[in-house]
Design a protein around this motif. Structure first.
Motif, PDB file in Angstrom:
ATOM      1  N   GLY A 429     -17.199  20.253 -44.029  1.00 29.63           N
ATOM      2  CA  GLY A 429     -18.218  21.226 -43.682  1.00 29.63           C
ATOM      3  C   GLY A 429     -19.467  20.518 -43.212  1.00 29.63           C
ATOM      4  N   LEU A 430     -20.403  21.284 -42.682  1.00 30.72           N
ATOM      5  CA  LEU A 430     -21.644  20.743 -42.139  1.00 30.72           C
ATOM      6  C   LEU A 430     -22.795  21.135 -43.065  1.00 30.72           C
ATOM      7  N   ILE A 431     -23.538  20.150 -43.525  1.00 33.92           N
ATOM      8  CA  ILE A 431     -24.664  20.382 -44.427  1.00 33.92           C
ATOM      9  C   ILE A 431     -25.953  20.064 -43.680  1.00 33.92           C
ATOM     10  N   GLY A 432     -26.848  21.039 -43.581  1.00 34.25           N
ATOM     11  CA  GLY A 432     -28.135  20.815 -42.946  1.00 34.25           C
ATOM     12  C   GLY A 432     -29.144  20.305 -43.954  1.00 34.25           C
ATOM     13  N   GLU A 433     -29.922  19.349 -43.550  1.00 31.72           N
ATOM     14  CA  GLU A 433     -30.973  18.799 -44.410  1.00 31.72           C
ATOM     15  C   GLU A 433     -32.343  19.135 -43.823  1.00 31.72           C
TER      16      GLU A 433
END
Length: 694
Positions: A429-433
Motif C-alpha cells: 500500500g501507499l502511505i503518505g507522510e
C-alpha cells in the motif's frame, strides 16, 4: 482481358493490401497502447513502477501478520470486517450478519445480538450474548486467515501447542457457519443460549432464535449450558440459524451445501448499477443455498423471500438461489462541473473579487495527507470555478502554486520529513507522510487520497506535461484505495469497500469489539467521485466503470443507513422510535449513532456527512429530507448567540439546495468562518447555483 481492366484490378488489389497493412498496424498500436495502460508494471522485487519524474520511498510495515504462508505474497486486505484476524491473534468484532463473531483464548464466540435503541445510538453488539466453541483440552492461543473472497473468510484456530483445533468459514449474509474440526472432540458452552436436543440435533435457543448444529458427529448434552460434540471422522459441523418451523425446514434443506467463496462483479446500464454475486460450493457448482439481503439491497429489487431476521443493519430477508444472484442500485448522475449559466453580473463580479483575494492568500501549510489534501482540493475547486465564469487568468497564481505542491508530494528526496509517499512492501500500500488519524495503519485512505486525485484531475486536464510526468504515480494513489483490477500485484482489490454492505469502511486494522466503522460518507462518496474525475483524464474506461459503480452504490447505502432517506425506516428495521435523531453520523459493524469522533456539536455531526461540497455532491439534494433535517437543526444553525460558528458554512451550503439565496444574507456569507477545505469562492458559487435554479 483489356489492359485497362488489368490495371484497375491491380490498383484495387494494391489498395486492399495497403488497407490491410494499415489496419494491422493500427491494431498493433492500439493493442500495445491498451496493454501499456491497463497492465500494472512491477520490478523484479514486485515494487510498482511509475514512469516520469515521480518517486516514492520504500518502507516495510512493522505489524505482524496472521495469515497462511500462501497469502503472504499477495496484497494484504485491510479495512475488512474481519481485518482484526489478520492484524491480531484473534478476530474481534466481526459482524457477519446475521451473526456477530468474537474470539479469544476462551474460544470462538458466536451470537445473534439483541437490537437496543437508545436516545443517540442503536446497538446490536456481541458483548456477552454468545455461545462458545472451544477445544476439549487447553485454550485457543491464536488464529490465522487461510482463505478469503469478497464475502467470505476462512480462519484457522490453534491450541497453545500450535495444533489445529478447527477451521471456520464465516459468510456475510449467510445463515450458515461452516466448521471443519481437526480434533475428535469440541466443547459447546451455551452462555446466554440454552442447549437442548431437537430432532436428534443439538440446538442453542434464545428468545426467537435457534442455532442448530447440523452434523453427523455425535453429541452429549451435559447441561443446558454445556455439550460435547465428538467424531473420530471429524465431520463437518454446520451452524444454521432459524426462527420458526418454516425457516427451519429451509435452512435444513441447504445445510449440506458448503459455500467456499462469494465474489461480486459490478456492471453498469444506462439507469442502474448492477452487482452479480457468484457463489462457489465445495461439492457441486449446481448446489443451492439460502442467503440474506439487507434493506439497501431489496428496496429497489424484488425477490421471493422465505423468512427474515432482524439485524443492526435492518431486517435481513432470506431468499434461495443456486450459484448467482443480481442486485441493482439506481445510477446516480455524475457531473464534472455545475454549469451556472444564470449568474448575474453582480454575482460574477463578487466571485471574481473572491478569486483574486484567494489567489493571493491560498497556502499549503499542512504537511499531513488529510488536512494537506483538503488544501489541495480547495485550490483546485477555485481553479474550476474561475474557468466556469471565464476568469481563468485570475487563478494563475493558485494554479502555479497547486502544481508545485502536487509535484512536491509526488517526488521523494532522501531524508525528507513530510509531503511525500512511501510504498509499503509488506502490506502493499501507499502511505503518505505525514500520516494522520492512523493512516499509517490504512485508516481513512479513501478520505485522504481522494483530495489528491481531485486536485490532480483539475491540473492534469489542462496540463499535458504534468499528466505525462506524474500520471502513473497518481494512478498508484488511486490504486491504493480503489484498485479496479483483481490481479493487481501491488495493491488489494478496492481496499476499503465492503461488497456485501456496499459502502466503505474506514478502519484499516479493525480491532474494536464494536466492529469496523465509517463516519464521513460524503468523503467516501468524494473518493469515488474523484476516482471518476481522474478516470476521465486518464481515458481509462475500466477505472471509470468501477468509479461509477462505487459512487452509486455508496450513495444507496448512505441514504439507507446514515442519512435515513427511507420512506418507512421502521418497516425496514432501521431508526427505531427510541432513537431520537433523524439520521446517523457514525456507523459501526455492531451499532450506529448520532455522534462523531471529534465533536458532539450538531453542526459538526451533520456537517461531516456533507463535506466537501463539489459537483460530486449533487446527490445531497432531496427536498423532503433536507427540509426534515433543517427543521431539526434550524435553531442551532441560525442562532449566533452560542459563539460557536464552526461548521456553519458547510451546513448553510447543504440547506441552500432548497433555500438558495434565502439561506443567508450576502453579508453573512462574506464573514461566516470557513472549513479549512472550503473557500469563499466555492461557498458563494454553490449558493448562487442553487439560488438561481429556484
Amino acid at each position: 482481358m483489356k489492359d485497362s481492366e488489368k490495371r484497375k484490378n491491380i490498383i484495387q488489389l494494391t489498395l486492399f493490401l495497403l488497407a490491410l497493412v494499415v489496419a494491422t498496424l493500427l491494431l498493433i498500436y492500439f493493442s500495445n497502447r491498451n496493454s501499456d495502460k491497463y497492465i500494472f508494471k512491477i520490478d523484479s522485487n514486485s515494487i510498482p513502477i511509475a514512469k516520469g519524474n515521480s518517486s516514492f520511498a520504500l518502507y516495510e510495515h512493522t505489524t505482524e501478520l496472521n495469515v497462511s504462508r500462501n497469502l503472504l505474497n499477495n496484497p494484504i486486505p485491510t479495512n475488512r470486517i474481519w481485518s482484526s484476524a489478520v492484524f491480531s491473534k484473534f478476530i474481534t468484532g466481526g459482524y457477519f450478519l446475521p451473526y456477530a463473531i468474537n474470539s479469544n483464548t476462551e474460544g470462538l464466540h458466536i451470537g445473534i445480538p439483541t437490537i437496543i435503541a437508545n436516545e443517540k445510538n442503536v446497538t446490536g453488539l456481541i458483548g456477552g450474548e454468545y455461545l462458545t466453541i472451544k477445544p476439549i483440552n487447553g485454550e485457543i492461543s491464536s488464529s490465522e486467515v487461510i482463505e478469503y473472497s469478497d464475502l467470505t473468510v476462512k480462519i484457522r484456530f490453534y491450541t497453545d501447542n500450535s495444533e489445529i483445533v478447527f477451521d471456520a468459514t464465516f459468510i456475510q449474509g449467510s445463515p450458515y457457519i461452516f466448521i471443519h474440526p481437526n480434533t475428535d472432540e469440541l466443547i459447546i458452552e451455551g452462555g446466554v443460549y440454552r442447549l437442548q436436543e431437537e430432532e436428534k440435533r443439538l440446538v442453542a435457543k434464545r428468545d426467537d432464535n435457534t442455532i442448530g448444529f447440523f452434523t453427523d458427529a455425535n453429541f452429549v448434552i451435559e447441561s443446558d449450558k454445556k455439550a460435547v460434540i465428538s467424531s473420530s471422522n471429524r465431520d463437518l459441523i454446520t451452524l444454521g440459524i432459524y426462527t420458526d418451523d418454516d425457516s427451519e425446514k429451509i435452512v435444513k434443506e441447504y445445510v449440506d451445501n458448503e459455500i467456499i467463496s462469494i465474489y461480486a462483479k459490478p456492471t453498469l446500464t444506462l439507469t442502474t448499477t448492477n452487482l452479480t454475486y457468484d457463489f462457489t460450493y465445495a461439492k457441486d457448482s449446481e448446489e443451492e443455498t439460502v442467503w440474506g439481503l439487507l434493506p439497501h439491497h431489496y428496496i429497489n429489487n424484488s425477490y421471493d423471500f422465505k423468512f427474515e431476521i432482524p439485524t443492526i443493519r435492518g431486517i435481513q430477508k432470506y431468499t434461495t438461489l443456486n450459484n448467482q444472484l443480481v442486485v441493482s442500485f439506481p445510477k446516480s448522475q455524475l457531473y464534472t462541473e455545475l454549469k451556472n449559466s444564470t449568474l448575474t453580473e453582480k454575482q460574477i463580479i463578487l466571485l471574481k473579487s473572491m478569486i483574486e483575494l484567494e489567489n493571493e492568500s491560498t497556502n499549503f501549510e499542512p504537511e499531513s495527507t488529510y488536512f494537506g489534501g483538503k488544501k489541495l482540493a480547495r485550490a483546485a475547486r477555485i481553479i474550476q470555478i474561475s474557468r466556469e465564469i471565464g476568469a481563468e487568468n485570475l487563478s494563475d497564481n493558485i494554479r502555479e502554486k497547486l502544481t508545485r505542491e502536487l509535484v512536491n508530494w509526488f517526488t521523494y528526496t532522501e531524508n525528507e520529513e513530510g509531503k511525500y509517499f512511501k510504498y509499503d512492501t509488506k502490506l502493499k500500500g501507499l502511505i503518505g507522510e505525514k500520516t494522520e488519524f492512523g493512516s499509517e495503519n490504512y485508516n481513512d485512505h479513501h478520505f485522504h487520497y481522494a483530495y489528491f486525485l481531485y486536485a490532480a484531475s483539475v491540473i492534469a486536464k489542462e496540463n499535458p506535461d504534468f499528466l505525462n510526468e506524474y500520471g502513473d504515480f497518481i494512478d498508484l494513489i488511486a490504486r491504493d484505495f480503489a484498485s479496479w483490477k483483481r490481479d493487481d500485484p501491488s495493491f488489494p482489490y478496492v481496499r476499503v469497500y465492503d461488497w456485501y454492505e456496499n459502502h466503505s469502511w474506514a478502519s484499516g486494522f479493525q480491532k474494536e469489539l464494536d466492529g469496523n466503522n465509517q463516519e464521513s460518507t460524503s468523503e467516501a462518496i468524494n473518493a469515488w467521485y474523484s476516482l471518476w474525475m481522474w478516470s476521465l483524464v486518464r481515458k481509462n474506461e475500466e477505472m471509470k466503470d468501477m468509479a461509477e459503480f462505487l459512487y452509486s452504490s455508496e450513495i444507496q447505502s448512505t441514504r439507507t443507513y446514515w442519512l435515513n432517506r427511507n420512506e418507512d425506516p421502521i418497516s425496514l428495521g432501521l431508526f427505531p422510535k427510541g432513537f431520537k435523531y433523524p439520521k446517523a453520523s457514525l456507523v459501526w459493524g455492531g451499532k450506529y449513532e448520532y455522534s462523531t469522533f471529534f465533536s458532539q456539536d450538531n453542526l459538526a455531526i451533520d456537517g461531516i456527512q456533507y463535506l466537501p461540497l463539489t459537483p460530486g455532491s449533487v446527490y445531497l439534494k432531496d427536498d423532503t429530507y433536507v427540509l426534515r433535517d433543517k427543521g431539526f437543526i434550524s435553531d442551532r444553525l441560525f442562532n449566533s448567540s452560542s459563539g460557536q460558528d464552526s461548521w456553519k458554512d458547510i451546513n448553510l451550503m447543504y440547506y441552500a439546495t432548497i433555500d438558495g439565496l434565502e439561506i443567508s444574507s450576502i453579508e453573512n456569507l462574506l464573514t461566516v468562518p470557513l472549513d479549512d477545505g472550503n473557500s469563499r469562492t466555492n461557498l458563494l458559487y454553490w449558493i448562487f447555483y442553487w439560488g438561481n435554479m429556484k
